[in-house]
Enzyme design. Sequence first.
Site, PDB file in Angstrom:
ATOM      1  N   SER A   1      30.204  -2.068  47.391  1.00  0.00           N
ATOM      2  CA  SER A   1      29.719  -0.817  46.801  1.00  0.00           C
ATOM      3  C   SER A   1      28.457  -1.079  45.976  1.00  0.00           C
ATOM      4  CB  SER A   1      30.837  -0.274  45.898  1.00  0.00           C
ATOM      5  OG  SER A   1      30.736   1.118  45.767  1.00  0.00           O
TER       6      SER A   1
ATOM      7  N   CYS B   1      24.762  -1.441  39.915  1.00  0.00           N
ATOM      8  CA  CYS B   1      23.606  -1.732  39.059  1.00  0.00           C
ATOM      9  C   CYS B   1      23.803  -3.067  38.370  1.00  0.00           C
ATOM     10  CB  CYS B   1      23.468  -0.673  37.971  1.00  0.00           C
ATOM     11  SG  CYS B   1      22.807   0.864  38.585  1.00  0.00           S
TER      12      CYS B   1
ATOM     13  N   ALA C   1      21.785   1.203  42.881  1.00  0.00           N
ATOM     14  CA  ALA C   1      20.944   2.399  42.822  1.00  0.00           C
ATOM     15  C   ALA C   1      19.491   1.969  42.617  1.00  0.00           C
ATOM     16  CB  ALA C   1      21.391   3.291  41.672  1.00  0.00           C
TER      17      ALA C   1
ATOM     18  N   TYR D   1      24.061  11.985  38.732  1.00  0.00           N
ATOM     19  CA  TYR D   1      22.615  11.765  38.771  1.00  0.00           C
ATOM     20  C   TYR D   1      21.915  12.981  39.404  1.00  0.00           C
ATOM     21  CZ  TYR D   1      24.041   7.282  37.008  1.00  0.00           C
ATOM     22  OH  TYR D   1      24.606   6.319  36.218  1.00  0.00           O
TER      23      TYR D   1
ATOM     24  N   GLY E   1      33.950  -2.399  44.672  1.00  0.00           N
ATOM     25  CA  GLY E   1      33.037  -2.630  43.563  1.00  0.00           C
ATOM     26  C   GLY E   1      33.523  -3.813  42.751  1.00  0.00           C
TER      27      GLY E   1
HETATM   28  C1  LIG Z   1      28.751  -2.927  37.401  1.00  0.00           C
HETATM   29  C2  LIG Z   1      28.821  -1.629  38.180  1.00  0.00           C
HETATM   30  C3  LIG Z   1      27.646  -1.002  38.551  1.00  0.00           C
HETATM   31  C4  LIG Z   1      27.693   0.174  39.323  1.00  0.00           C
HETATM   32  N1  LIG Z   1      26.516   0.733  39.775  1.00  0.00           N
HETATM   33  C5  LIG Z   1      26.569   1.737  40.695  1.00  0.00           C
HETATM   34  C6  LIG Z   1      25.394   2.156  41.374  1.00  0.00           C
HETATM   35  O1  LIG Z   1      24.307   1.603  41.217  1.00  0.00           O
HETATM   36  N2  LIG Z   1      25.509   3.185  42.241  1.00  0.00           N
HETATM   37  C7  LIG Z   1      26.714   3.791  42.499  1.00  0.00           C
HETATM   38  O2  LIG Z   1      26.773   4.727  43.288  1.00  0.00           O
HETATM   39  N3  LIG Z   1      27.844   3.366  41.888  1.00  0.00           N
HETATM   40  C8  LIG Z   1      27.799   2.347  41.032  1.00  0.00           C
HETATM   41  N4  LIG Z   1      28.956   1.860  40.501  1.00  0.00           N
HETATM   42  C9  LIG Z   1      30.234   2.416  40.960  1.00  0.00           C
HETATM   43  C10 LIG Z   1      30.782   1.574  42.125  1.00  0.00           C
HETATM   44  O3  LIG Z   1      29.918   1.592  43.228  1.00  0.00           O
HETATM   45  C11 LIG Z   1      32.178   2.092  42.547  1.00  0.00           C
HETATM   46  O4  LIG Z   1      32.019   3.378  43.112  1.00  0.00           O
HETATM   47  C12 LIG Z   1      33.164   2.134  41.392  1.00  0.00           C
HETATM   48  O5  LIG Z   1      33.067   0.966  40.594  1.00  0.00           O
HETATM   49  C13 LIG Z   1      34.598   2.283  41.896  1.00  0.00           C
HETATM   50  O6  LIG Z   1      34.939   1.225  42.754  1.00  0.00           O
HETATM   51  P1  LIG Z   1      35.779  -0.072  42.242  1.00  0.00           P
HETATM   52  O7  LIG Z   1      37.049   0.462  41.652  1.00  0.00           O
HETATM   53  O8  LIG Z   1      36.004  -0.857  43.527  1.00  0.00           O
HETATM   54  O9  LIG Z   1      34.945  -0.789  41.252  1.00  0.00           O
HETATM   55  C14 LIG Z   1      28.941   0.726  39.689  1.00  0.00           C
HETATM   56  C15 LIG Z   1      30.119   0.095  39.267  1.00  0.00           C
HETATM   57  C16 LIG Z   1      30.074  -1.087  38.552  1.00  0.00           C
HETATM   58  C17 LIG Z   1      31.364  -1.764  38.182  1.00  0.00           C
END
Ligand SMILES: Cc1cc2nc3c(=O)[nH]c(=O)nc-3n(C[C@H](O)[C@H](O)[C@H](O)COP(=O)(O)O)c2cc1C
Length: 369
Positions: free
Chosen positions: A22, A25, A57, A181, A321
Amino acid sequence: MSALFSPLRLAGQELPNRIVISPMCQYSAEEGRATDWHMMHLGMLATSGAGLVMLEATAVEPEGRISAADLGLYDDGTEAALARVVAACHRYGSARLGIQIAHAGRKAGVAAPWQGGGPLGPEQPWRRVGPSALSFAEGWPVPEALSDGEMRHLAQAFADTAARAARIGLDVAEIHAAHGYLLHQFLSPIANRRTDDHGGPLENRMRFPLRVTEAVRAAWPKDRPLGVRLTGSDWLEGGITVEEAAIFGEALRQRGVDFLDVTSGGIARASIPVGPGYQVPFAAALRQRVEIPVMAVGLIVAPEQAERIVADGQADLVALGRTALDDPRWAWHAARTLGATVAYAPQYERAAPQVWPGHTYRFGTDAMN
Ligand SMILES: Cc1cc2nc3c(=O)[nH]c(=O)nc-3n(C[C@H](O)[C@H](O)[C@H](O)COP(=O)(O)O)c2cc1C
């Protein structure tokens, strides 16, 4: 046969399996430019066995960055810095690489999470924009409402970023229309109070996000998949529901979008019942209503859980993520658990179980050189 490890054809690309990293950032760019941190981080993930690694992003203009340390792709300097990382990941890794094209709108200009994460103060000036002059929360800056001319300019900026991404060899593009966003701000009545033809009914609220999608689709090669990350729910009274998300998803499909990446939340503070796979039902609902592949994300942790999501037809792809940060070799371990095979870089092949069938590796005693 594992469903998770089966290939998926998307537009002109074949993803070797359904595992996606996923977008995350890293708050480690310098003036929008990728740094050695991106080389290490994305290099590690490109060799992880995941079929697709989404970059964080990536902003279409400097003011569209979430933080001053966000990636951008809006001039020759940011393009050259990202090109270096993409080339190395392609050279050594097996994953396809995807860009997430983004603009933070009223949530732009915040500190990195480890520096508090709040909006930057007036001593660090930042122009925030949005559909309406409404702040994200109390104490947050009030954005300027975009004019029609500025929206046209921004749609072109999204397209220009897509063209740069295509030029440096990214395989997949995803438009960020979630997590509160800019494009999500237009879609959601929570942030959009416009009285012109961009506000009010969903048809109007979708107008700018769809204009951006059309511009990106025209700039992004037909044989490379284009997706949109959208919200399945705002988790708020009066916010976007899964029914509205499905209408938006269908409008995206009609404009040549190849997949939907279904997440939720972020438009304003809300109470979200976070738990294992908590957003998967939104992906499943959209998959039923819109005939293009769908990606599920959110606390997908166990290989068996991911396998079930794909095998049961709740989603075509699963994105990881935090799970991938915790265990970058998750795909290797999931393949072992599910009895599947996964690509190893030749440098790492000696860690692959198929190299010593029926043999338990003993560190220090097996012949090593
Ligand atoms: C460190 C970090 C940075 C993230 N940056 C973005 C991003 O740039 N764009 C986005 O759509 N989601 C971002 N997310 C959300 C993740 O892509 C994901 O949708 C969210 O963490 C849920 O998934 P997970 O439970 O597997 O972590 C970020 C999450 C984390 C932990």
